[in-house]
Write a protein that holds these residues in place. Sequence first.
Motif, PDB file in Angstrom:
ATOM      1  N   MET A  89     -40.260   1.165 -86.493  1.00 56.92           N
ATOM      2  CA  MET A  89     -41.446   1.026 -87.519  1.00 56.92           C
ATOM      3  C   MET A  89     -41.931  -0.541 -87.250  1.00 56.92           C
ATOM      4  N   MET A  90     -43.182  -0.503 -87.226  1.00 58.46           N
ATOM      5  CA  MET A  90     -44.134  -1.911 -87.137  1.00 58.46           C
ATOM      6  C   MET A  90     -45.094  -1.996 -88.369  1.00 58.46           C
ATOM      7  N   LEU A  91     -45.353  -3.153 -88.719  1.00 60.53           N
ATOM      8  CA  LEU A  91     -46.217  -3.423 -89.613  1.00 60.53           C
ATOM      9  C   LEU A  91     -47.253  -4.613 -89.228  1.00 60.53           C
ATOM     10  N   LEU A  92     -48.594  -3.927 -88.957  1.00 66.80           N
ATOM     11  CA  LEU A  92     -49.713  -4.861 -88.387  1.00 66.80           C
ATOM     12  C   LEU A  92     -50.452  -5.350 -89.397  1.00 66.80           C
ATOM     13  N   ARG A  93     -50.635  -6.522 -89.666  1.00 64.41           N
ATOM     14  CA  ARG A  93     -51.685  -7.166 -90.649  1.00 64.41           C
ATOM     15  C   ARG A  93     -52.507  -8.246 -90.041  1.00 64.41           C
ATOM     16  N   ALA A  94     -53.848  -7.810 -90.447  1.00 64.97           N
ATOM     17  CA  ALA A  94     -54.811  -8.684 -90.259  1.00 64.97           C
ATOM     18  C   ALA A  94     -55.496  -9.487 -91.270  1.00 64.97           C
ATOM     19  N   CYS A  95     -55.746 -10.840 -90.933  1.00 60.20           N
ATOM     20  CA  CYS A  95     -56.456 -11.578 -91.981  1.00 60.20           C
ATOM     21  C   CYS A  95     -57.717 -12.100 -91.598  1.00 60.20           C
ATOM     22  N   TYR A  96     -58.857 -11.819 -92.046  1.00 53.63           N
ATOM     23  CA  TYR A  96     -60.229 -12.385 -91.618  1.00 53.63           C
ATOM     24  C   TYR A  96     -60.652 -13.565 -92.648  1.00 53.63           C
ATOM     25  N   LYS A  97     -60.784 -14.621 -92.140  1.00 57.43           N
ATOM     26  CA  LYS A  97     -61.437 -15.498 -92.987  1.00 57.43           C
ATOM     27  C   LYS A  97     -63.108 -15.812 -92.757  1.00 57.43           C
ATOM     28  N   TYR A  98     -63.790 -15.643 -93.788  1.00 59.09           N
ATOM     29  CA  TYR A  98     -65.247 -15.737 -93.979  1.00 59.09           C
ATOM     30  C   TYR A  98     -65.849 -16.696 -94.766  1.00 59.09           C
ATOM     31  N   GLN A  99     -66.996 -17.335 -94.837  1.00 61.95           N
ATOM     32  CA  GLN A  99     -67.669 -18.214 -95.809  1.00 61.95           C
ATOM     33  C   GLN A  99     -68.451 -17.094 -96.694  1.00 61.95           C
ATOM     34  N   PRO A 100     -68.298 -17.214 -98.151  1.00 60.45           N
ATOM     35  CA  PRO A 100     -69.124 -16.394 -98.834  1.00 60.45           C
ATOM     36  C   PRO A 100     -70.686 -16.771 -98.819  1.00 60.45           C
ATOM     37  N   ILE A 101     -71.545 -15.827 -99.315  1.00 58.99           N
ATOM     38  CA  ILE A 101     -72.853 -16.049 -99.046  1.00 58.99           C
ATOM     39  C   ILE A 101     -73.210 -17.167 -99.839  1.00 58.99           C
TER      40      ILE A 101
ATOM     41  N   GLY B  97     -64.274  -3.260 -82.686  1.00 57.70           N
ATOM     42  CA  GLY B  97     -64.654  -2.211 -83.838  1.00 57.70           C
ATOM     43  C   GLY B  97     -65.052  -2.554 -85.092  1.00 57.70           C
ATOM     44  N   ALA B  98     -65.135  -3.853 -85.398  1.00 63.33           N
ATOM     45  CA  ALA B  98     -65.735  -4.542 -86.681  1.00 63.33           C
ATOM     46  C   ALA B  98     -66.870  -5.298 -85.984  1.00 63.33           C
ATOM     47  N   ALA B  99     -67.830  -4.883 -85.704  1.00 64.01           N
ATOM     48  CA  ALA B  99     -69.106  -5.595 -85.297  1.00 64.01           C
ATOM     49  C   ALA B  99     -69.604  -6.619 -86.351  1.00 64.01           C
ATOM     50  N   VAL B 100     -69.464  -5.999 -87.588  1.00 63.77           N
ATOM     51  CA  VAL B 100     -70.349  -6.889 -88.502  1.00 63.77           C
ATOM     52  C   VAL B 100     -69.390  -8.211 -89.002  1.00 63.77           C
ATOM     53  N   LEU B 101     -68.452  -8.304 -88.693  1.00 63.91           N
ATOM     54  CA  LEU B 101     -67.695  -9.610 -88.815  1.00 63.91           C
ATOM     55  C   LEU B 101     -67.983 -10.812 -87.896  1.00 63.91           C
ATOM     56  N   PRO B 102     -68.823 -11.679 -88.381  1.00 59.74           N
ATOM     57  CA  PRO B 102     -69.245 -12.843 -87.551  1.00 59.74           C
ATOM     58  C   PRO B 102     -67.974 -13.694 -87.145  1.00 59.74           C
ATOM     59  N   SER B 103     -68.032 -14.157 -86.011  1.00 59.95           N
ATOM     60  CA  SER B 103     -67.110 -14.953 -85.327  1.00 59.95           C
ATOM     61  C   SER B 103     -65.685 -14.455 -85.447  1.00 59.95           C
ATOM     62  N   CYS B 104     -65.369 -13.332 -85.251  1.00 61.17           N
ATOM     63  CA  CYS B 104     -64.345 -12.561 -85.570  1.00 61.17           C
ATOM     64  C   CYS B 104     -63.105 -13.012 -84.718  1.00 61.17           C
ATOM     65  N   MET B 105     -63.453 -13.242 -83.280  1.00 64.30           N
ATOM     66  CA  MET B 105     -62.249 -13.710 -82.424  1.00 64.30           C
ATOM     67  C   MET B 105     -61.739 -15.060 -83.037  1.00 64.30           C
ATOM     68  N   ASP B 106     -62.543 -15.914 -83.656  1.00 58.26           N
ATOM     69  CA  ASP B 106     -62.252 -17.214 -84.054  1.00 58.26           C
ATOM     70  C   ASP B 106     -61.590 -17.144 -85.402  1.00 58.26           C
ATOM     71  N   THR B 107     -61.843 -16.488 -86.226  1.00 58.33           N
ATOM     72  CA  THR B 107     -61.127 -16.324 -87.622  1.00 58.33           C
ATOM     73  C   THR B 107     -60.034 -15.313 -88.126  1.00 58.33           C
ATOM     74  N   LEU B 108     -59.957 -14.435 -87.033  1.00 55.11           N
ATOM     75  CA  LEU B 108     -59.038 -13.263 -87.279  1.00 55.11           C
ATOM     76  C   LEU B 108     -57.585 -13.673 -86.789  1.00 55.11           C
ATOM     77  N   HIS B 109     -56.808 -13.376 -87.819  1.00 52.65           N
ATOM     78  CA  HIS B 109     -55.286 -13.735 -87.628  1.00 52.65           C
ATOM     79  C   HIS B 109     -54.447 -12.523 -87.359  1.00 52.65           C
ATOM     80  N   LEU B 110     -53.783 -12.020 -86.539  1.00 58.73           N
ATOM     81  CA  LEU B 110     -52.984 -10.965 -86.621  1.00 58.73           C
ATOM     82  C   LEU B 110     -51.345 -11.386 -86.702  1.00 58.73           C
ATOM     83  N   GLU B 111     -50.895 -10.451 -87.496  1.00 59.65           N
ATOM     84  CA  GLU B 111     -49.053 -10.412 -87.551  1.00 59.65           C
ATOM     85  C   GLU B 111     -48.861  -9.229 -87.276  1.00 59.65           C
ATOM     86  N   MET B 112     -47.866  -9.127 -86.571  1.00 54.78           N
ATOM     87  CA  MET B 112     -47.042  -7.789 -86.254  1.00 54.78           C
ATOM     88  C   MET B 112     -45.745  -8.142 -86.457  1.00 54.78           C
ATOM     89  N   VAL B 113     -44.944  -7.531 -87.060  1.00 51.52           N
ATOM     90  CA  VAL B 113     -43.576  -7.491 -87.285  1.00 51.52           C
ATOM     91  C   VAL B 113     -42.915  -6.231 -87.236  1.00 51.52           C
TER      92      VAL B 113
END
Length: 176
Positions: free
Chosen positions: A133-145, A80-96
């Motif tokens: 009740m669930m909380l899903l948090r996504a953290c995406y890391k990227y290198q600034p331009i 769904g977020a195609a503009v995020l480069p190397s998303c699968m490598d740098t996305l971290h999910l947390e669901m509690v």
Amino acid sequence: MTRILRNRLNSFRAKEDGSVVVPFALWVPLFLILILSSIELGTVTIRQTALERALDNTVRDIRLGAVTAHSEIKQSICDGAAVLPSCMDTLHLEMVSLDMRDWGGVIDAADCTDTAQSVTPNRSFQNGNANEMMLLRACYKYQPITPAGTISSSLSKDAQGYTALVVSSAFVHEPS
């Protein structure tokens, strides 16, 4: 000899040929910083918006029961977020799970991928039950331009120079 030197100095002082160079040298760096800041801010805004929209769409799919596993959720967000480069490598999910009757709060700091390690384990990922009740948090890391200046210098970075975008969404599992 002194007269020749004095005449050349006076003629150099009277000329106005290079008078534009000084304002140009003073203003161009400021405009370049403004342009780079605009590009960086636009990129961060696009990435943040894309990540929020992808997370919202994925949470909708979770509520409908279309995706359940961690890898499916992560893939859905990255698709769904195609503009995020190397998303699968740098996305971290947390669901509690959030207990609304015995509120213990939510950990403020997001658990992000450590780019120095090959694999970063999940802090917590629970699928939850019906009416929970669930909380899903996504953290995406990227290198600034522009890592050395402009707007990216005010963003917090880790040891490798990565900046994190964090989005979260709370939802209730619908009963089957």
